[in-house]
Motif scaffolding. Structure first.
Motif, PDB file in Angstrom:
ATOM      1  N   TRP A 165      -8.522  -1.256  -4.960  1.00  0.00           N
ATOM      2  CA  TRP A 165      -7.103  -0.941  -5.136  1.00  0.00           C
ATOM      3  C   TRP A 165      -6.757  -0.712  -6.600  1.00  0.00           C
ATOM      4  O   TRP A 165      -7.264  -1.398  -7.483  1.00  0.00           O
ATOM      5  CB  TRP A 165      -6.245  -2.087  -4.595  1.00  0.00           C
ATOM      6  CG  TRP A 165      -6.405  -2.285  -3.131  1.00  0.00           C
ATOM      7  CD1 TRP A 165      -7.344  -3.064  -2.500  1.00  0.00           C
ATOM      8  CD2 TRP A 165      -5.654  -1.655  -2.098  1.00  0.00           C
ATOM      9  NE1 TRP A 165      -7.198  -2.963  -1.137  1.00  0.00           N
ATOM     10  CE2 TRP A 165      -6.170  -2.109  -0.862  1.00  0.00           C
ATOM     11  CE3 TRP A 165      -4.572  -0.762  -2.103  1.00  0.00           C
ATOM     12  CZ2 TRP A 165      -5.640  -1.684   0.352  1.00  0.00           C
ATOM     13  CZ3 TRP A 165      -4.048  -0.351  -0.892  1.00  0.00           C
ATOM     14  CH2 TRP A 165      -4.578  -0.801   0.324  1.00  0.00           C
ATOM     15  N   GLY A 171      -4.836   1.682   4.610  1.00  0.00           N
ATOM     16  CA  GLY A 171      -4.125   2.159   3.438  1.00  0.00           C
ATOM     17  C   GLY A 171      -4.397   3.616   3.141  1.00  0.00           C
ATOM     18  O   GLY A 171      -3.777   4.195   2.253  1.00  0.00           O
ATOM     19  N   ARG A 223      -2.426   1.720  -4.563  1.00  0.00           N
ATOM     20  CA  ARG A 223      -3.046   2.757  -3.737  1.00  0.00           C
ATOM     21  C   ARG A 223      -4.524   2.410  -3.561  1.00  0.00           C
ATOM     22  O   ARG A 223      -5.213   2.035  -4.521  1.00  0.00           O
ATOM     23  CB  ARG A 223      -2.917   4.114  -4.435  1.00  0.00           C
ATOM     24  CG  ARG A 223      -3.733   5.238  -3.842  1.00  0.00           C
ATOM     25  CD  ARG A 223      -3.063   5.901  -2.666  1.00  0.00           C
ATOM     26  NE  ARG A 223      -3.896   6.989  -2.148  1.00  0.00           N
ATOM     27  CZ  ARG A 223      -3.442   8.042  -1.480  1.00  0.00           C
ATOM     28  NH1 ARG A 223      -2.150   8.153  -1.231  1.00  0.00           N
ATOM     29  NH2 ARG A 223      -4.256   8.972  -1.038  1.00  0.00           N
ATOM     30  N   PRO A 251      -1.679   9.964  -4.343  1.00  0.00           N
ATOM     31  CA  PRO A 251      -2.705   9.398  -5.228  1.00  0.00           C
ATOM     32  C   PRO A 251      -2.091   8.918  -6.540  1.00  0.00           C
ATOM     33  O   PRO A 251      -1.072   9.454  -6.999  1.00  0.00           O
ATOM     34  CB  PRO A 251      -3.646  10.588  -5.451  1.00  0.00           C
ATOM     35  CG  PRO A 251      -3.493  11.415  -4.216  1.00  0.00           C
ATOM     36  CD  PRO A 251      -2.030  11.304  -3.851  1.00  0.00           C
ATOM     37  N   VAL A 252      -2.712   7.920  -7.134  1.00  0.00           N
ATOM     38  CA  VAL A 252      -2.177   7.292  -8.347  1.00  0.00           C
ATOM     39  C   VAL A 252      -1.894   8.310  -9.447  1.00  0.00           C
ATOM     40  O   VAL A 252      -0.838   8.265 -10.096  1.00  0.00           O
ATOM     41  CB  VAL A 252      -3.156   6.201  -8.837  1.00  0.00           C
ATOM     42  CG1 VAL A 252      -2.831   5.784 -10.265  1.00  0.00           C
ATOM     43  CG2 VAL A 252      -3.094   4.986  -7.912  1.00  0.00           C
ATOM     44  N   SER A 275       0.823  -1.207   0.000  1.00  0.00           N
ATOM     45  CA  SER A 275       0.000   0.000   0.000  1.00  0.00           C
ATOM     46  C   SER A 275       0.860   1.262   0.000  1.00  0.00           C
ATOM     47  O   SER A 275       1.736   1.433   0.848  1.00  0.00           O
ATOM     48  CB  SER A 275      -0.915   0.008   1.231  1.00  0.00           C
ATOM     49  OG  SER A 275      -1.621   1.222   1.336  1.00  0.00           O
ATOM     50  N   GLY A 276       0.609   2.122  -0.967  1.00  0.00           N
ATOM     51  CA  GLY A 276       1.362   3.364  -1.078  1.00  0.00           C
ATOM     52  C   GLY A 276       2.649   3.214  -1.854  1.00  0.00           C
ATOM     53  O   GLY A 276       3.340   4.195  -2.102  1.00  0.00           O
ATOM     54  N   ASP A 281       7.189   3.227   1.133  1.00  0.00           N
ATOM     55  CA  ASP A 281       6.803   4.626   1.331  1.00  0.00           C
ATOM     56  C   ASP A 281       6.905   5.080   2.786  1.00  0.00           C
ATOM     57  O   ASP A 281       6.721   6.255   3.079  1.00  0.00           O
ATOM     58  CB  ASP A 281       5.359   4.843   0.853  1.00  0.00           C
ATOM     59  CG  ASP A 281       4.358   4.094   1.716  1.00  0.00           C
ATOM     60  OD1 ASP A 281       3.557   4.746   2.406  1.00  0.00           O
ATOM     61  OD2 ASP A 281       4.393   2.851   1.737  1.00  0.00           O
ATOM     62  N   HIS A 335       3.851   8.341  -0.834  1.00  0.00           N
ATOM     63  CA  HIS A 335       2.499   7.767  -0.809  1.00  0.00           C
ATOM     64  C   HIS A 335       1.524   8.834  -1.306  1.00  0.00           C
ATOM     65  O   HIS A 335       0.944   9.582  -0.533  1.00  0.00           O
ATOM     66  CB  HIS A 335       2.172   7.334   0.623  1.00  0.00           C
ATOM     67  CG  HIS A 335       0.912   6.539   0.736  1.00  0.00           C
ATOM     68  ND1 HIS A 335       0.667   5.679   1.775  1.00  0.00           N
ATOM     69  CD2 HIS A 335      -0.192   6.445  -0.065  1.00  0.00           C
ATOM     70  CE1 HIS A 335      -0.516   5.112   1.638  1.00  0.00           C
ATOM     71  NE2 HIS A 335      -1.053   5.573   0.524  1.00  0.00           N
ATOM     72  N   TYR A 363      -0.113   1.640  -9.134  1.00  0.00           N
ATOM     73  CA  TYR A 363       0.479   2.866  -9.665  1.00  0.00           C
ATOM     74  C   TYR A 363       0.786   2.647 -11.141  1.00  0.00           C
ATOM     75  O   TYR A 363       1.046   1.510 -11.566  1.00  0.00           O
ATOM     76  CB  TYR A 363       1.735   3.234  -8.879  1.00  0.00           C
ATOM     77  CG  TYR A 363       1.403   3.915  -7.569  1.00  0.00           C
ATOM     78  CD1 TYR A 363       1.187   5.290  -7.520  1.00  0.00           C
ATOM     79  CD2 TYR A 363       1.274   3.192  -6.395  1.00  0.00           C
ATOM     80  CE1 TYR A 363       0.851   5.922  -6.323  1.00  0.00           C
ATOM     81  CE2 TYR A 363       0.942   3.818  -5.193  1.00  0.00           C
ATOM     82  CZ  TYR A 363       0.729   5.180  -5.170  1.00  0.00           C
ATOM     83  OH  TYR A 363       0.391   5.806  -3.994  1.00  0.00           O
TER      84      TYR A 363
END
Length: 232
Positions: free
Chosen positions: A110, A53, A14, A213-214, A9-10, A191, A211, A113
């Motif tokens: 989820w 997350g 994400r 946002p995508v 996560s991150g 991250d 970390h 990235y």
């Protein structure tokens, strides 16, 4: 041959936004909130740190401090910690707190990235072993399978399956052992400077990404290809 360990996560994936998370659960339950109430409830859940997350809690209440500190050591602790945070927020139906927790474990919650598939595929093609080391309370393998990335991962080392959470070096040591890799030839990518930085105790190199946002982090993982050598 070097190996690479990734956080989940991150780092590679994400989680959806808190509002998207809440909306999906309300829609599934047939519960309708007007837009201002939906937005306000999502903000309250975010401040509570209820989405695994997602954003950390603004404050951890005393009665949850113990379970929060050790939340990634078992599935039961993880669920208790996050549903406990969620229950600090009033929802139209108390059953929605468990539904929110269930939602975050679905692949639909989820997104990888943008550069994660390319980086994982390239490492696989180069013969570089890849492990995923995550502080988590549930099985994330279906997320990788759903997004077509499971074939690029050689080992998953998940905190709740071992009763140990990062930054404890034992989790990274287990991952290196699974990959047959000398820690001094391993790069840990994550991250969280404290949690993921624990790999340095074994002699691993550590590389951090933000970390975000995508949409705001399209190519931060590509630096890993240079760290392990070969054409990018």
């Amino acid at each position: 041959m070097p190996a690479v360990l990734f956080d989940f996560s991150g780092t590679l994936f994400r989680v959806e936004s808190t509002e998207s998370w809440l909306r999906a659960v309300l829609d599934a339950a047939g519960v309708v909130l007007d837009p201002p109430e939906l937005a306000a409830t999502a903000r309250a859940l975010e401040e509570a740190g209820a989405l695994p997350g997602g954003a950390p809690p603004v404050r951890v209440p005393d009665e949850l401090a113990g379970v929060w500190q050790s939340r990634d050591r078992s599935a039961e602790l993880h669920r208790a910690a996050f549903t406990g945070m969620s229950r600090r927020v009033l929802l139209p139906d108390p059953a929605l707190h468990e539904a929110l927790y269930e939602r975050h474990m679905t692949p639909a919650a989820w997104s990888p990235y943008p550069d994660a598939p390319e980086v994982l595929r390239t490492l696989h093609e180069r013969g570089v072993k890849v492990g995923v080391v995550s502080n988590i309370g549930w099985d994330l393998r279906p997320v990788f399978r759903e997004h077509g990335l499971d074939g690029y991962v050689d080992a998953y080392v998940l905190s709740y399956e071992h009763g140990v959470q990062k930054p404890d070096p034992r989790l990274f040591e287990t991952a290196c052992g699974r990959l047959g890799a000398d820690p001094r030839e391993v790069v840990m990518v994550g991250d969280d400077r404290r949690a993921d930085g624990g790999a340095a105790a074994l002699g691993c190199a550590v590389h951090f990404v933000d970390h975000l946002p995508v949409a705001q982090r399209p190519d931060a993982l590509r630096a890993v290809l240079d760290l392990v050598g070969g054409p990018a």
